[in-house]
Scaffold this motif. Structure first.
Motif, PDB file in Angstrom:
ATOM      1  N   ASN A  39      63.017  61.822  82.070  1.00  0.00           N
ATOM      2  CA  ASN A  39      62.574  60.675  81.282  1.00  0.00           C
ATOM      3  C   ASN A  39      61.911  59.711  82.270  1.00  0.00           C
ATOM      4  O   ASN A  39      62.598  59.064  83.070  1.00  0.00           O
ATOM      5  CB  ASN A  39      63.736  59.988  80.561  1.00  0.00           C
ATOM      6  N   ILE A  40      60.587  59.647  82.234  1.00  0.00           N
ATOM      7  CA  ILE A  40      59.856  58.884  83.254  1.00  0.00           C
ATOM      8  C   ILE A  40      60.070  57.384  83.142  1.00  0.00           C
ATOM      9  O   ILE A  40      59.783  56.654  84.097  1.00  0.00           O
ATOM     10  CB  ILE A  40      58.351  59.207  83.210  1.00  0.00           C
ATOM     11  N   GLU A  41      60.572  56.891  82.015  1.00  0.00           N
ATOM     12  CA  GLU A  41      60.879  55.454  81.922  1.00  0.00           C
ATOM     13  C   GLU A  41      62.263  55.168  82.486  1.00  0.00           C
ATOM     14  O   GLU A  41      62.435  54.269  83.307  1.00  0.00           O
ATOM     15  CB  GLU A  41      60.747  54.992  80.485  1.00  0.00           C
ATOM     16  N   ALA A  42      63.254  55.943  82.072  1.00  0.00           N
ATOM     17  CA  ALA A  42      64.610  55.731  82.580  1.00  0.00           C
ATOM     18  C   ALA A  42      64.704  56.046  84.065  1.00  0.00           C
ATOM     19  O   ALA A  42      65.549  55.487  84.783  1.00  0.00           O
ATOM     20  CB  ALA A  42      65.593  56.604  81.800  1.00  0.00           C
ATOM     21  N   ALA A  43      63.832  56.925  84.564  1.00  0.00           N
ATOM     22  CA  ALA A  43      63.884  57.321  85.970  1.00  0.00           C
ATOM     23  C   ALA A  43      63.659  56.137  86.909  1.00  0.00           C
ATOM     24  O   ALA A  43      64.115  56.150  88.055  1.00  0.00           O
ATOM     25  CB  ALA A  43      62.852  58.414  86.246  1.00  0.00           C
ATOM     26  N   TRP A  44      62.963  55.100  86.433  1.00  0.00           N
ATOM     27  CA  TRP A  44      62.695  53.942  87.293  1.00  0.00           C
ATOM     28  C   TRP A  44      63.922  53.067  87.489  1.00  0.00           C
ATOM     29  O   TRP A  44      63.892  52.108  88.272  1.00  0.00           O
ATOM     30  CB  TRP A  44      61.513  53.138  86.750  1.00  0.00           C
ATOM     31  N   ASP A  45      65.012  53.401  86.809  1.00  0.00           N
ATOM     32  CA  ASP A  45      66.298  52.745  87.066  1.00  0.00           C
ATOM     33  C   ASP A  45      67.169  53.573  88.008  1.00  0.00           C
ATOM     34  O   ASP A  45      68.320  53.227  88.260  1.00  0.00           O
ATOM     35  CB  ASP A  45      67.053  52.530  85.745  1.00  0.00           C
ATOM     36  N   PHE A  46      66.607  54.679  88.503  1.00  0.00           N
ATOM     37  CA  PHE A  46      67.339  55.581  89.389  1.00  0.00           C
ATOM     38  C   PHE A  46      66.677  55.527  90.769  1.00  0.00           C
ATOM     39  O   PHE A  46      65.624  56.134  90.992  1.00  0.00           O
ATOM     40  CB  PHE A  46      67.301  57.002  88.814  1.00  0.00           C
ATOM     41  N   PRO A  47      67.230  54.755  91.710  1.00  0.00           N
ATOM     42  CA  PRO A  47      66.570  54.497  93.002  1.00  0.00           C
ATOM     43  C   PRO A  47      66.092  55.733  93.764  1.00  0.00           C
ATOM     44  O   PRO A  47      65.021  55.680  94.380  1.00  0.00           O
ATOM     45  CB  PRO A  47      67.629  53.712  93.783  1.00  0.00           C
ATOM     46  N   SER A  51      62.288  55.823  95.111  1.00  0.00           N
ATOM     47  CA  SER A  51      61.988  55.925  96.529  1.00  0.00           C
ATOM     48  C   SER A  51      61.079  57.120  96.819  1.00  0.00           C
ATOM     49  O   SER A  51      60.108  57.020  97.587  1.00  0.00           O
ATOM     50  CB  SER A  51      63.290  56.057  97.320  1.00  0.00           C
ATOM     51  N   PHE A  52      61.360  58.247  96.180  1.00  0.00           N
ATOM     52  CA  PHE A  52      60.552  59.444  96.423  1.00  0.00           C
ATOM     53  C   PHE A  52      59.137  59.284  95.882  1.00  0.00           C
ATOM     54  O   PHE A  52      58.159  59.609  96.566  1.00  0.00           O
ATOM     55  CB  PHE A  52      61.219  60.660  95.794  1.00  0.00           C
ATOM     56  N   ARG A  54      57.496  56.528  95.330  1.00  0.00           N
ATOM     57  CA  ARG A  54      56.786  55.569  96.177  1.00  0.00           C
ATOM     58  C   ARG A  54      56.335  56.240  97.478  1.00  0.00           C
ATOM     59  O   ARG A  54      55.255  55.945  98.004  1.00  0.00           O
ATOM     60  CB  ARG A  54      57.671  54.369  96.489  1.00  0.00           C
ATOM     61  N   GLY A  55      57.150  57.147  97.987  1.00  0.00           N
ATOM     62  CA  GLY A  55      56.765  57.883  99.179  1.00  0.00           C
ATOM     63  C   GLY A  55      55.548  58.760  98.921  1.00  0.00           C
ATOM     64  O   GLY A  55      54.606  58.799  99.717  1.00  0.00           O
ATOM     65  N   LEU A  56      55.542  59.457  97.790  1.00  0.00           N
ATOM     66  CA  LEU A  56      54.377  60.269  97.420  1.00  0.00           C
ATOM     67  C   LEU A  56      53.145  59.387  97.246  1.00  0.00           C
ATOM     68  O   LEU A  56      52.030  59.785  97.615  1.00  0.00           O
ATOM     69  CB  LEU A  56      54.642  61.026  96.118  1.00  0.00           C
ATOM     70  N   ALA A  57      53.342  58.190  96.686  1.00  0.00           N
ATOM     71  CA  ALA A  57      52.212  57.279  96.442  1.00  0.00           C
ATOM     72  C   ALA A  57      51.607  56.768  97.740  1.00  0.00           C
ATOM     73  O   ALA A  57      50.478  56.268  97.734  1.00  0.00           O
ATOM     74  CB  ALA A  57      52.660  56.118  95.559  1.00  0.00           C
ATOM     75  N   SER A  58      52.329  56.889  98.851  1.00  0.00           N
ATOM     76  CA  SER A  58      51.749  56.524 100.142  1.00  0.00           C
ATOM     77  C   SER A  58      50.759  57.583 100.615  1.00  0.00           C
ATOM     78  O   SER A  58      49.971  57.345 101.538  1.00  0.00           O
ATOM     79  CB  SER A  58      52.852  56.346 101.191  1.00  0.00           C
ATOM     80  N   ILE A  59      50.783  58.756  99.979  1.00  0.00           N
ATOM     81  CA  ILE A  59      49.876  59.860 100.317  1.00  0.00           C
ATOM     82  C   ILE A  59      48.657  59.851  99.412  1.00  0.00           C
ATOM     83  O   ILE A  59      47.532  60.096  99.850  1.00  0.00           O
ATOM     84  CB  ILE A  59      50.615  61.209 100.196  1.00  0.00           C
ATOM     85  N   GLY A  60      48.857  59.574  98.139  1.00  0.00           N
ATOM     86  CA  GLY A  60      47.760  59.587  97.179  1.00  0.00           C
ATOM     87  C   GLY A  60      48.207  59.061  95.832  1.00  0.00           C
ATOM     88  O   GLY A  60      49.307  58.517  95.691  1.00  0.00           O
ATOM     89  N   ARG A  61      47.353  59.224  94.844  1.00  0.00           N
ATOM     90  CA  ARG A  61      47.687  58.807  93.486  1.00  0.00           C
ATOM     91  C   ARG A  61      48.626  59.844  92.868  1.00  0.00           C
ATOM     92  O   ARG A  61      48.362  61.038  92.912  1.00  0.00           O
ATOM     93  CB  ARG A  61      46.411  58.695  92.651  1.00  0.00           C
ATOM     94  N   VAL A  62      49.728  59.371  92.288  1.00  0.00           N
ATOM     95  CA  VAL A  62      50.755  60.269  91.759  1.00  0.00           C
ATOM     96  C   VAL A  62      50.744  60.222  90.234  1.00  0.00           C
ATOM     97  O   VAL A  62      50.775  59.141  89.633  1.00  0.00           O
ATOM     98  CB  VAL A  62      52.158  59.890  92.282  1.00  0.00           C
ATOM     99  N   ASP A 262      71.545  69.143  99.258  1.00  0.00           N
ATOM    100  CA  ASP A 262      70.996  68.642  98.001  1.00  0.00           C
ATOM    101  C   ASP A 262      69.908  69.560  97.449  1.00  0.00           C
ATOM    102  O   ASP A 262      68.993  69.980  98.156  1.00  0.00           O
ATOM    103  CB  ASP A 262      70.416  67.240  98.204  1.00  0.00           C
ATOM    104  N   HIS A 263      70.026  69.821  96.150  1.00  0.00           N
ATOM    105  CA  HIS A 263      69.029  70.632  95.444  1.00  0.00           C
ATOM    106  C   HIS A 263      67.834  69.768  95.061  1.00  0.00           C
ATOM    107  O   HIS A 263      66.690  70.198  95.171  1.00  0.00           O
ATOM    108  CB  HIS A 263      69.676  71.223  94.185  1.00  0.00           C
ATOM    109  N   VAL A 264      68.123  68.580  94.610  1.00  0.00           N
ATOM    110  CA  VAL A 264      67.041  67.637  94.270  1.00  0.00           C
ATOM    111  C   VAL A 264      67.255  66.335  95.038  1.00  0.00           C
ATOM    112  O   VAL A 264      67.156  66.313  96.255  1.00  0.00           O
ATOM    113  CB  VAL A 264      66.918  67.421  92.741  1.00  0.00           C
ATOM    114  N   TYR A 265      67.488  65.232  94.321  1.00  0.00           N
ATOM    115  CA  TYR A 265      67.569  63.936  94.991  1.00  0.00           C
ATOM    116  C   TYR A 265      68.770  63.843  95.907  1.00  0.00           C
ATOM    117  O   TYR A 265      69.811  64.434  95.615  1.00  0.00           O
ATOM    118  CB  TYR A 265      67.628  62.827  93.933  1.00  0.00           C
ATOM    119  N   PRO A 266      68.612  63.071  97.017  1.00  0.00           N
ATOM    120  CA  PRO A 266      67.415  62.356  97.466  1.00  0.00           C
ATOM    121  C   PRO A 266      66.373  63.313  98.049  1.00  0.00           C
ATOM    122  O   PRO A 266      66.714  64.355  98.611  1.00  0.00           O
ATOM    123  CB  PRO A 266      67.945  61.394  98.534  1.00  0.00           C
ATOM    124  N   LEU A 267      65.087  62.920  97.915  1.00  0.00           N
ATOM    125  CA  LEU A 267      63.976  63.771  98.323  1.00  0.00           C
ATOM    126  C   LEU A 267      63.095  63.126  99.397  1.00  0.00           C
ATOM    127  O   LEU A 267      62.043  63.670  99.742  1.00  0.00           O
ATOM    128  CB  LEU A 267      63.099  64.104  97.104  1.00  0.00           C
TER     129      LEU A 267
END
Length: 449
Positions: A39-47, A51-52, A54-62, A262-267
């Motif tokens: 859920n891309i809206e609820a995910a923004w309440d999951f640090p 964080s991940f 925002r890290g990708l966004a330092s490389i390009g448009r996500v 970890d299988h997924v987060y943190p990434l």
């Protein structure tokens, strides 16, 4: 609470609406394909997600999106809508909606299968494939080291029926997916909310049954895009053997094994490896986008004096007729207009003789307008940058043009040598220093074209 980007909707070929968001900007696009449900809206309440990304966004448009049947996307999950081909088309739909012509596709677990399917189907739109803990097949096979048996899936489905979304269930899931977060009570609570808003129990079972039946192993040999496989050595959900198998069976793939459970987060530890992979391909792609071309620069001689003598209205008329002449001659000699610069033009040609003849024709055709142009040509390697060209070849062409006299076409020795036997006649214009260009350059005036 982090401010979430605006959620927009793309429409897939079968009419399914796919919720997506655009994060950041940059020289490349990265499509983040989540695992089973999100859920891309609820995910923004999951640090850890924030964080991940925002890290990708330092490389390009996500571009992040919810796969059909979960989160903000249509909850259509039956028949043809549930096939892997249909799910894969959601990537294309999101890219089209976000005006992304070409992108890196990044997928986690079952999302990796969609990335491979997309890359094999749309190689012209895939810059590269990046996968974390990939599952190209849902269950083990004699020739595939799968981690989850059908019995394990069925036990998990029963647990979903009994306790989906409860605190105990969420803790079990976090222990499987992200054991390093297990002692972070806030993160566990936030993940539980994200899980509940991503899918209902029935949705979750239906989607995980589809994962169980997934098998895209036959697709891997068709993947032409460079591929980076990331996998943690002590992953509690999928064994690193699955990552190794995936890399081994995907042409040109390389694997980076990272420490941790970890299988997924943190990434966040993935970001430097993704950045290195993307940057190496950007440099390589820049080499691919270099071509040999003949560059033509033209410029009106003493345009300021002409404009003062004719007045604004008169000069506008002459300029318009000049531009028309130049464009018609570029088209006649099968050149490509790149751009106008003040009172001049930049054009390229794939044949130097046509470029020289075009320049001479322009110089003759603008005479009746009471103006003169100067022109310079050079043949060399240029970098294609969208609709523009750049590189040393362009710089040399501009410097040659600047040295030409009124109604004169000046060329580099490279052009003269390449058109030998064409009937073009030149005279030596001597050696010159070209500003910002190494060495001295012998130039030639066109006498007869």
């Amino acid at each position: 609470m982090t401010q979430a980007p605006e959620t927009r909707y793309a429409r897939a070929a079968d009419g399914i609406h796919v919720g997506y968001q655009v994060v950041g900007a940059g020289p490349v696009d990265i499509v983040f394909v989540p695992y089973d449900y999100s859920n891309i809206e609820a995910a923004w309440d999951f640090p850890p997600f924030v964080s991940f990304v925002r890290g990708l966004a330092s490389i390009g448009r996500v571009l992040v999106f919810d796969r059909r049947g979960s989160g903000t996307s249509d909850r259509s999950w039956t028949g043809e809508a549930a096939t892997i081909e249909a799910q894969m088309d959601d990537i294309r739909a999101v890219m089209d909606a976000a005006s992304s012509e070409r992108a890196f596709v990044f997928g986690i677990e079952s999302g990796a299968a969609l990335c491979f399917m997309f890359a094999a189907t749309h190689p012209e739109r895939t810059s590269g494939v990046i996968v974390q803990a990939p599952m190209p097949r849902g269950t083990p096979a004699p020739d595939y080291p799968g981690s989850w048996s059908r019995e394990m899936y069925e036990e998990y489905f029963e647990r979903i029926e009994q306790a989906w979304g409860t605190e105990a269930f969420v803790r079990e899931v976090v222990e499987m997916l992200s054991p390093s977060l297990l002692n972070d009570e806030t993160a566990v609570r936030q993940y539980g909310r994200l899980l509940r808003l991503s899918a209902s129990p029935g949705d979750a079972i239906a989607r995980d049954r589809a994962v169980m039946e997934t098998d895209v192993r036959h697709i891997l040999p068709s993947v032409q895009a460079p591929t980076l496989v990331l996998h943690r050595t002590d992953d509690q959900m999928t064994n690193v053997a699955e990552g190794r198998w995936t890399a081994e069976h995907t042409p040109g793939a390389r694997i980076v094994e990272l420490p941790g459970e970890d299988h997924v987060y943190p990434l966040d530890d993935l970001v430097p490896h993704i950045a290195d992979f993307v940057e190496s391909l950007r440099v390589e792609q820049a080499d691919f986008d270099r071509v040999l071309a003949t560059v033509l620069f033209t410029d009106v001689v003493d345009s300021t004096v002409q404009a003062a003598a004719l007045g604004d209205a008169g000069w506008r008329d002459v300029r318009a007729r000049h531009d028309q002449i130049v464009r018609s001659q570029i088209a006649r000699y099968r050149g490509r207009e790149i751009k106008t610069m003040g009172d001049g033009f930049l054009a390229t040609f794939d044949g130097p003789a046509r470029g020289v003849r075009c320049a001479a024709a322009i110089a003759a055709a603008v005479g009746p307008l009471g103006i003169e142009i100067r022109a310079g040509l050079h043949t060399g390697e240029v970098a294609i940058e969208g609709d523009d060209v750049a590189g040393l070849g362009v710089v040399i062409g501009a410097r040659v043009g600047a040295l030409a006299g009124p109604s004169q076409v000046l060329v580099s020795q490279t052009v003269k040598d390449l058109v030998a036997g064409s009937g073009l006649i030149f005279e030596d214009a001597g050696e010159h220093e070209l500003k910002g260009v190494p060495d001295r350059w012998r130039l030639y005036r066109v006498v007869e074209a």
